[in-house]
Design a protein around this motif. Structure first.
Motif, short mmCIF file in Angstrom:
data_model
loop_
_atom_site.label_atom_id
_atom_site.label_comp_id
_atom_site.label_asym_id
_atom_site.label_seq_id
_atom_site.Cartn_x
_atom_site.Cartn_y
_atom_site.Cartn_z
N ARG A 23 37.84 36.54 48.10
CA ARG A 23 36.85 36.76 49.16
C ARG A 23 35.45 36.42 48.66
O ARG A 23 34.66 35.78 49.36
N ARG A 24 35.13 36.81 47.42
CA ARG A 24 33.82 36.52 46.85
C ARG A 24 33.62 35.02 46.68
O ARG A 24 32.53 34.50 46.91
N LEU A 25 34.66 34.31 46.29
CA LEU A 25 34.58 32.85 46.16
C LEU A 25 34.32 32.20 47.52
O LEU A 25 33.50 31.30 47.65
N ARG A 26 35.01 32.68 48.54
CA ARG A 26 34.81 32.12 49.90
C ARG A 26 33.39 32.35 50.39
O ARG A 26 32.85 31.54 51.14
N ALA A 27 32.79 33.47 49.98
CA ALA A 27 31.43 33.81 50.42
C ALA A 27 30.36 33.28 49.46
O ALA A 27 29.18 33.58 49.64
N ASN A 28 30.77 32.51 48.46
CA ASN A 28 29.84 31.97 47.46
C ASN A 28 29.03 33.07 46.78
O ASN A 28 27.85 32.92 46.51
N GLU A 29 29.70 34.18 46.49
CA GLU A 29 29.05 35.30 45.80
C GLU A 29 29.29 35.17 44.30
O GLU A 29 30.08 34.35 43.84
N ASN A 30 28.62 36.03 43.53
CA ASN A 30 28.74 36.01 42.07
C ASN A 30 30.15 36.36 41.63
O ASN A 30 30.78 37.25 42.18
N ILE A 31 30.62 35.63 40.60
CA ILE A 31 31.89 35.95 39.97
C ILE A 31 31.68 35.85 38.46
O ILE A 31 30.70 35.28 37.99
N GLU A 32 32.61 36.38 37.71
CA GLU A 32 32.51 36.36 36.26
C GLU A 32 32.90 34.98 35.72
O GLU A 32 33.73 34.29 36.30
N THR A 33 32.34 34.64 34.57
CA THR A 33 32.67 33.35 33.95
C THR A 33 34.13 33.31 33.51
O THR A 33 34.74 32.23 33.52
N LYS A 34 34.72 34.44 33.18
CA LYS A 34 36.13 34.42 32.81
C LYS A 34 37.01 34.04 34.01
O LYS A 34 38.07 33.45 33.84
N THR A 35 36.54 34.33 35.22
CA THR A 35 37.26 33.90 36.41
C THR A 35 37.20 32.39 36.55
O THR A 35 38.19 31.75 36.90
N LEU A 36 36.04 31.81 36.28
CA LEU A 36 35.91 30.35 36.31
C LEU A 36 36.85 29.71 35.29
O LEU A 36 37.49 28.70 35.57
N ASP A 37 36.94 30.33 34.12
CA ASP A 37 37.84 29.84 33.08
C ASP A 37 39.29 29.88 33.56
O ASP A 37 40.04 28.91 33.39
N LYS A 38 39.68 30.97 34.20
CA LYS A 38 41.04 31.11 34.72
C LYS A 38 41.33 30.04 35.78
O LYS A 38 42.42 29.46 35.81
N LEU A 39 40.35 29.81 36.66
CA LEU A 39 40.54 28.81 37.72
C LEU A 39 40.70 27.41 37.14
O LEU A 39 41.59 26.66 37.56
N CYS A 40 39.84 27.06 36.20
CA CYS A 40 39.92 25.73 35.58
C CYS A 40 41.25 25.55 34.86
O CYS A 40 41.87 24.48 34.94
#
Length: 66
Positions: A33-50
């Motif tokens: 939901r936070r990604l869809r709303a372009n809200e802040n997320i943790e860098t470890k989440t970006l790592d997981k997505l990549c």
């Protein structure tokens, strides 16, 4: 502002659903939901997505000057 529009495009190109993301890399629905709303997320989440999508950061996020 960091926008995640590229994430949805990358997911579509790789035929990956949000359900698969949750199962594959443990991202919860609140984070989706936070990604869809372009809200802040943790860098470890970006790592997981990549890692899950086998892509680079620029394939899932971009900086837009406000």
């Amino acid at each position: 502002m960091i926008k995640f529009d590229r994430l949805w495009e990358t997911m579509k190109a790789r035929n990956v659903s949000t359900y698969q993301l949750r199962e594959k890399c443990g991202i919860d629905s609140k984070t989706i939901r936070r990604l869809r709303a372009n809200e802040n997320i943790e860098t470890k989440t970006l790592d997981k997505l990549c890692d899950a999508l086998q892509c680079q950061l620029e394939d899932i996020a971009e900086y837009i000057k406000e």
